[in-house]
Design an enzyme around this catalytic site. Sequence first.
Site, PDB file in Angstrom:
ATOM      1  N   ASP A  22      -3.572  18.968 -22.954  1.00  0.00           N
ATOM      2  CA  ASP A  22      -3.671  18.584 -21.457  1.00  0.00           C
ATOM      3  C   ASP A  22      -2.300  18.059 -20.977  1.00  0.00           C
ATOM      4  O   ASP A  22      -1.710  18.467 -20.291  1.00  0.00           O
ATOM      5  CB  ASP A  22      -4.516  17.538 -21.279  1.00  0.00           C
ATOM      6  CG  ASP A  22      -6.003  17.893 -21.424  1.00  0.00           C
ATOM      7  OD1 ASP A  22      -6.217  19.059 -21.733  1.00  0.00           O
ATOM      8  OD2 ASP A  22      -6.828  17.150 -21.328  1.00  0.00           O
ATOM      9  N   GLU A 290      -5.017  24.886 -24.307  1.00  0.00           N
ATOM     10  CA  GLU A 290      -4.846  25.531 -23.023  1.00  0.00           C
ATOM     11  C   GLU A 290      -3.096  25.778 -23.066  1.00  0.00           C
ATOM     12  O   GLU A 290      -2.733  27.048 -22.809  1.00  0.00           O
ATOM     13  CB  GLU A 290      -4.788  24.815 -21.636  1.00  0.00           C
ATOM     14  CG  GLU A 290      -4.533  25.867 -20.602  1.00  0.00           C
ATOM     15  CD  GLU A 290      -5.416  25.281 -19.374  1.00  0.00           C
ATOM     16  OE1 GLU A 290      -4.855  25.292 -18.403  1.00  0.00           O
ATOM     17  OE2 GLU A 290      -6.605  24.918 -19.241  1.00  0.00           O
TER      18      GLU A 290
END
EC number: 2.4.1.-
Length: 395
Positions: A22, A290
Amino acid sequence: MSTSSNASHWDIFCTVVDNYGDIGVTWRLAKQLVNEYHIPIILWVDDLNSFSHILPTLNPKLVSQCFNGVIINHWTTPLAVPYLPGKVLIEAFACELPDEVKLQLATLHKTAPQAVPLWLNLEYLSAEDWVDGCHGLPSMQVSGIKKYFYFPGFTPKTGGLICERELFAERDAWQQDPANKLQLFESLGLKDIQAQDSVFSIFSYETDSLPALCELWQARAKNDAKIHALLPKGRSLNSLQHLLPCPVDALMPGQQIKLGDLTLHILPMTDQQGFDRLLWSCDVNIVRGEDSFLRAQWAAKPFIWHIYPQEDDYHLIKLEAFIRLYCDNLAPDIADTWSKLNFAFSQGQQSAVKTHWQNLNPVSLPLLQHAKEWPIDAINAADLATRLVQFVKKS
């Protein structure tokens, strides 16, 4: 440090959920908005210790500091640094805004509605079809303020993908000279790696797939070029504890563990530029969250995505959606095996992982050529920061 603000600045709030994923995304976005669009950015982060692993010069004890033109505030409860509304307010990955911020927004909405910042929820990246229809939709909050859902994605109808303007040119220049990767390995304390050796980076969650691959690489290394697996301390190494001479916590960066002609190298933590260069320098990259997932694609090298496991195996639906996109222009036989390898790895299927790795030969020319072509297809003419700035202008 001064925390003065003006109406043009943007605030980004981020809670660190998976150590680096994140904060990795939001830190890259913040830097790009400052560097390429000259937007004043204030980044609020709750876990500065984790943040400091990818920004080594960060001081976790300071409540406010500035790097790369970005003001970084420690997100404490209550806030140690006052929140001053700017032009845009971004919640990264559905984090819950501090109560005092929500109260301030509600008050502004009643007294000076024109001063309420554009409120966006930056969502997780997904290749699923429904993202096209949900990107940019508003959600009315109890305060009467609209919050917009901003979905990164791989199609022109989504919010795009984080990619700096000069990234591909820098990558191509780096990869043209083999000396660059050898110098990088040396600077990281990684010894005895030759240009012709196979080098794999591993940044995964715990999985039974890693011992299976190490077993395979040990056997193959006897007849082929030497194999080097590069791993930071943490979750990947936890899966290999039974192969290690000491507990994971006792390992030191630069340390080597020889398993026949397979060598495990313990990586030091590095900043984001160093991580990009590491991915550019390896033959295959095994990645997870991610940020590393996307940077592995931009590296133009074959990769395996160890997707974060979710309840009811929903992560496998997300994995399938991405694989369908990624394999669209890939030869059916290679696409099938690469797909099966990714699914087997994410499910810890040891026998299948070894079988599909052998069948695929991930450093084969067709897959490597596809990895080089994919970034141009995926970017779809405009990156996330560009689309985000356009979205704000239109809203």
